[in-house]
Structures are given as structure tokens and as C-alpha cells.
Design a protein around this motif. Structure first.
Motif, PDB file in Angstrom:
ATOM      1  N   ILE A 223       0.864  -1.179   0.000  1.00  0.00           N
ATOM      2  CA  ILE A 223       0.000   0.000   0.000  1.00  0.00           C
ATOM      3  C   ILE A 223       0.901   1.228   0.000  1.00  0.00           C
ATOM      4  N   ILE A 224       0.631   2.154  -0.911  1.00  0.00           N
ATOM      5  CA  ILE A 224       1.414   3.387  -0.974  1.00  0.00           C
ATOM      6  C   ILE A 224       0.468   4.569  -0.802  1.00  0.00           C
ATOM      7  N   LEU A 225       0.768   5.397   0.190  1.00  0.00           N
ATOM      8  CA  LEU A 225      -0.049   6.564   0.513  1.00  0.00           C
ATOM      9  C   LEU A 225       0.837   7.807   0.506  1.00  0.00           C
ATOM     10  N   GLU A 226       0.238   8.935   0.196  1.00  0.00           N
ATOM     11  CA  GLU A 226       0.960  10.210   0.283  1.00  0.00           C
ATOM     12  C   GLU A 226       0.200  11.163   1.195  1.00  0.00           C
ATOM     13  N   PHE A 227       0.961  11.937   1.982  1.00  0.00           N
ATOM     14  CA  PHE A 227       0.391  12.913   2.904  1.00  0.00           C
ATOM     15  C   PHE A 227       1.186  14.215   2.805  1.00  0.00           C
ATOM     16  N   ASP A 228       0.597  15.305   3.276  1.00  0.00           N
ATOM     17  CA  ASP A 228       1.346  16.555   3.312  1.00  0.00           C
ATOM     18  C   ASP A 228       2.368  16.513   4.456  1.00  0.00           C
ATOM     19  N   VAL A 253       5.221  13.536   2.255  1.00  0.00           N
ATOM     20  CA  VAL A 253       5.860  12.232   2.431  1.00  0.00           C
ATOM     21  C   VAL A 253       5.091  11.161   1.679  1.00  0.00           C
ATOM     22  N   ARG A 254       5.813  10.099   1.341  1.00  0.00           N
ATOM     23  CA  ARG A 254       5.204   8.902   0.764  1.00  0.00           C
ATOM     24  C   ARG A 254       5.400   7.775   1.760  1.00  0.00           C
TER      25      ARG A 254
END
Length: 300
Positions: A223-228, A253-254
């Protein structure tokens, strides 16, 4: 000057040695003494006191501090490092709170308390004795109460709640978790059992999950997520899952994880929906999108 409770000091000794060991450092006795003197500058701490503390650590915490031929210290905790760290944290907080009557105003304890913890010692006894147990269990989704007959195998904490992990004695459908806050009237069913699962098998199952509840129709996936940046800093300090890997991006960030996309996991990442971007898998991206669209329609 208020003297330090000895229990707090010996926990500090163990924590320091464990933290060094995690970094592949074996501290010398003088390093340990220097650290404790820095932690408690108003007290005298020397070799004799350290030797006495080693005995207390063995007697009170059940931990044997070992040293090699170079007199470098280590804790032989094998694969139980996480358990050791968590246990020490709980023990230290308990020790601190026992002296809180002198400083009551600085401790603000949450009103949200996990229920059912008074039953843990009873359940531990049943686990150790391989007793089949029976209890009343309240289901959140239907508000119904049912009687469950369980072969209890382990106890696990997740998100400030505690659970019994066991196998249903009658249905035998595999491992299940039961929250202590929904359990009442725990009794011995009158028969013993032979465990169908080892502790390593239990650990392997729950290591692939966020929180406690499984989605047996799903597989572990990347699972790959990105956030500020703001959410990224929070996630760095309080990881979503032990598999978490973080890398910087231009805007934040990833986060890469390996686990099952259970409802508990989706609820967790939705708590940061204001910056969440699901890169993969596509199925999770679509599910999050649908949840957000439905929420928008409900709140128009």
C-alpha cells in the motif's frame, strides 16, 4: 528535593541498555552509571548502587542484565523487544503515578478508560491452565448479546483497548479477537483444551493487520499513501504499522506499508483524509473515494 522512587530508576537502567542494544551498542558499566547520574542529578549513583539495582531488576522485573568478556551490557530479549519496551513504559507510568498524590495537579488522566480490564488476571489464569472459558459478548453492530465458548490463547492491546485472542471451541473457525470492554461473566467451561495454534502463528496473523479484526477474503499487499508535511511528521512520530517505510516527496511524504486493507485500517487513514492520497492499490483508492463522496452527500 523529592527522592526518586527506586523502581523508576531501575526502569531507566533497563530502558537505556535496551535502547543502546537496539542501536547495536553494548554500553559499559560506566556509561550506564553516567546516564543515570544525568537523569537524576540530585542523587548519588555509583558502582555499588548499580550492582544493587541489577539484583532489583532481576527480582522485580524478571530481567537478567548480562555482560560479555569486555563487561559490555546487553539484554537477551530475542524477538520480544517490542513487548519489553511496552511493558517498561506501562511499569514506569504506574510507578510515577504511585507518587502522584504529592503532585496531583500535574497529572491529567483521560476520562476515556478501557472497560473490562479487571477481568484480565482471571483470563490469564485460564490461558495458563488451558481452560475453555465461556462469557457473554455484546456485538457492536447489532446490540445483541451472545454466549461464546472460547479456547483462550493470548491477550493483545490495540489502540488503547485489550482483547482476548482465541479459537471458538464449538465452531472452530479460526482465530478471533474479543474486546474486554464487550465481555462479561467470564467462567470456566469445565473442560481443558490443547492449543491448535502456536504463539508464533498468532503473532504472524496479527502482524499482517492494522488493529485487531481480519478480512479473511483479502491478502497482504503493498500500500502506498501520500500525505502533506504536517500529517507526515505525525505519522513519522506515531507509525501506522510496523511495516511502515517513509520517504520525502516534493510536497510531503510517501508512506509504504504491507498489510491487509481491513475496515480498521481504512478508518485510520481516513482520519487524515484532508491530505491523504492513495497511490496504490487502485481498489483502496476507489473505496476511499466512495466513502468521501457518500460523506459529502450526507452532509450537503
Amino acid at each position: 528535593m523529592r527522592k526518586t522512587i527506586p523502581t523508576i530508576r531501575i526502569i531507566q537502567v533497563v530502558q537505556y541498555i535496551n535502547e543502546c542494544n537496539v542501536k547495536r551498542i553494548l554500553p559499559l558499566k560506566k556509561d550506564i552509571i553516567s546516564h543515570i547520574k544525568n537523569q537524576f542529578p540530585d542523587e548519588i549513583y555509583n558502582v555499588q548502587q548499580f550492582d544493587r539495582d541489577k539484583l532489583k531488576i532481576r527480582e522485580e522485573l524478571g530481567i537478567d542484565l548480562k555482560c560479555n568478556k569486555k563487561y559490555q551490557y546487553y539484554i537477551d530479549s530475542s524477538d520480544q523487544v517490542g513487548l519489553l519496551e511496552s511493558s517498561l513504559d506501562y511499569y514506569e507510568m504506574f510507578s510515577i503515578l504511585t507518587q502522584a498524590n504529592a503532585l496531583p495537579d500535574i497529572f491529567w488522566i483521560s476520562d476515556r478508560k478501557s472497560l473490562g480490564l479487571n477481568q484480565i488476571s482471571n483470563v490469564v489464569s485460564h490461558i495458563n491452565n488451558k481452560h475453555v472459558i465461556q462469557f457473554s459478548y455484546s456485538k457492536y453492530d447489532t446490540n445483541e448479546t451472545e454466549v461464546r465458548t472460547i479456547e483462550p490463547l493470548a491477550i493483545k492491546e490495540s489502540k488503547e483497548r485489550w482483547y482476548i485472542i482465541g479459537n471458538d471451541h464449538k465452531l472452530d473457525k479460526g482465530l478471533r479477537a474479543f474486546g474486554f470492554d464487550r465481555i462479561s461473566a467470564v467462567t470456566y467451561f469445565g473442560i481443558n483444551f490443547s492449543p491448535k495454534y502456536t504463539l508464533n502463528e498468532i503473532k504472524a496473523k496479527y502482524d499482517s493487520l492494522f488493529a485487531m479484526f481480519d478480512a479473511e477474503n483479502k491478502e497482504v499487499e503493498e500500500i502506498i499513501l501520500e500525505f502533506d508535511q504536517r500529517d507526515g511528521n505525525y505519522i513519522k512520530s506515531f507509525p501506522i504499522h510496523h511495516s511502515q517505510m517513509i520517504e520525502k516527496t516534493e510536497n510531503g511524504v510517501r508512506v509504504t506499508l504491507k498489510l491487509k486493507t481491513t475496515p480498521d485500517f481504512i478508518m485510520e487513514i481516513m482520519s487524515r483524509a484532508w491530505s491523504l492520497n492513495v497511490v496504490k492499490p487502485v481498489s483502496l483508492r476507489h473505496e476511499v473515494s466512495k466513502i468521501l463522496k457518500d460523506a459529502y452527500l450526507r452532509n450537503q
